[in-house]
Scaffold this active site. Sequence first.
Site, mmCIF file in Angstrom:
data_model
loop_
_atom_site.group_PDB
_atom_site.id
_atom_site.type_symbol
_atom_site.label_atom_id
_atom_site.label_comp_id
_atom_site.label_asym_id
_atom_site.label_seq_id
_atom_site.Cartn_x
_atom_site.Cartn_y
_atom_site.Cartn_z
ATOM 1 N N GLY A 98 5.773 3.045 -1.679
ATOM 2 C CA GLY A 98 6.314 2.130 -2.672
ATOM 3 C C GLY A 98 6.046 0.651 -2.445
ATOM 4 N N ASN A 118 3.758 -1.003 -4.012
ATOM 5 C CA ASN A 118 3.578 -1.548 -5.370
ATOM 6 C C ASN A 118 4.930 -1.756 -6.038
ATOM 7 O OD1 ASN A 118 0.707 -1.922 -6.417
ATOM 8 N ND2 ASN A 118 0.554 0.012 -5.289
ATOM 9 N N LYS A 132 2.046 13.052 -9.750
ATOM 10 C CA LYS A 132 2.131 14.151 -10.722
ATOM 11 C C LYS A 132 1.566 13.703 -12.065
ATOM 12 C CE LYS A 132 4.400 17.039 -8.187
ATOM 13 N NZ LYS A 132 4.011 18.416 -7.948
ATOM 14 N N LEU A 133 0.971 14.670 -12.756
ATOM 15 C CA LEU A 133 0.478 14.387 -14.103
ATOM 16 C C LEU A 133 1.658 14.527 -15.068
ATOM 17 C CD1 LEU A 133 -2.217 13.899 -15.679
ATOM 18 C CD2 LEU A 133 -2.313 16.372 -16.032
ATOM 19 N N HIS A 182 -4.799 2.491 -10.302
ATOM 20 C CA HIS A 182 -5.748 3.326 -9.557
ATOM 21 C C HIS A 182 -6.552 2.424 -8.623
ATOM 22 C CE1 HIS A 182 -8.169 6.835 -8.727
ATOM 23 N NE2 HIS A 182 -9.232 6.048 -8.814
ATOM 24 N N ASP A 184 -6.256 9.510 -14.779
ATOM 25 C CA ASP A 184 -7.079 8.289 -14.654
ATOM 26 C C ASP A 184 -7.989 8.047 -15.856
ATOM 27 O OD1 ASP A 184 -5.965 8.027 -12.094
ATOM 28 O OD2 ASP A 184 -7.562 9.209 -11.177
ATOM 29 N N GLU A 237 -3.785 -4.788 -5.731
ATOM 30 C CA GLU A 237 -2.880 -3.988 -6.576
ATOM 31 C C GLU A 237 -1.563 -4.732 -6.775
ATOM 32 O OE1 GLU A 237 -2.382 0.210 -5.671
ATOM 33 O OE2 GLU A 237 -4.236 0.201 -4.530
HETATM 34 C C1 GRF Z 1 -1.807 2.864 -4.331
HETATM 35 O O1 GRF Z 1 -3.021 2.757 -3.676
HETATM 36 C C2 GRF Z 1 -2.036 3.223 -5.765
HETATM 37 O O2 GRF Z 1 -3.212 2.708 -6.302
HETATM 38 C C3 GRF Z 1 -2.130 4.713 -5.722
HETATM 39 O O3 GRF Z 1 -1.184 5.081 -4.759
HETATM 40 C C4 GRF Z 1 -0.986 4.032 -3.844
HETATM 41 C C5 GRF Z 1 0.469 3.729 -3.799
HETATM 42 O O4 GRF Z 1 0.828 2.887 -2.762
HETATM 43 N N1 GRF Z 1 -2.036 5.265 -7.031
HETATM 44 P P1 GRF Z 1 2.311 2.401 -2.621
HETATM 45 O O5 GRF Z 1 3.211 3.635 -2.558
HETATM 46 O O6 GRF Z 1 2.652 1.544 -3.826
HETATM 47 O O7 GRF Z 1 2.374 1.630 -1.355
#
Ligand code: GRF
Length: 208
Positions: A12, A14, A91-92, A109, A150, A179
Amino acid sequence: MLRLAVLASGGGTNLQAIIDAAEGGEIDARVVVVISNNSTAGALERARRHHIKALHLSSRQFAGGEEFDRALLEILKERQVDLIILAGYMKLLSPTVVQAYRHRILNIHPALLPAFGGAGMYGIRVHRAVIASGARYSGVTVHLVDEQYDHGPIVAQRVVPVEDDDTPESLARKVLAQEHQIFKEVIQLFARGRVRVEGRRVRLLPRS
Ligand code: GRF
């Protein structure tokens, strides 16, 4: 204030970047619920630390996919969610959920789609594939979610050069830093109503 639901399966970081941007007033948005299919996800812990509702919701808790969808949609409705953010969600989402929130679900992504994406392309595997291919550039893609992995319309991308001495791990670190930056910028575009979807293309309207 845009009301966000963040779905995450992993650590987490992001999610954290989004929470920090919201709390710091950088984005006109607020995370109103964090949902994970994984009860031990760091993302749930991060949410709790910020007093954000954190829910473990897995299809295994339900008799079937329809029940899972119903529960998920119920939570999203109850929390009056405007935008769903997939931040490392493994998950999709079903066509039912995608349809209910068409053009209101974002995924991030860690590569430049449409290259290096699709089923099975996640985490370090993406960066391994990029390095093995000899590509000189990788990056980040934020896109709207449709019924395939994606695949939905691309909202924003950022380029990360691949250096000769990069390893999948070093590339992953550089991409992840981007990101954290790009996700909040895209959320702010949505908060400001600056995103218009025209087929597969996304037009970003000028600031008003
Ligand atoms: C990131 O690299 C994102 O692009 C991918 O999963 C990862 C998640 O990282 N879809 P985090 O859990 O936010 O650290």
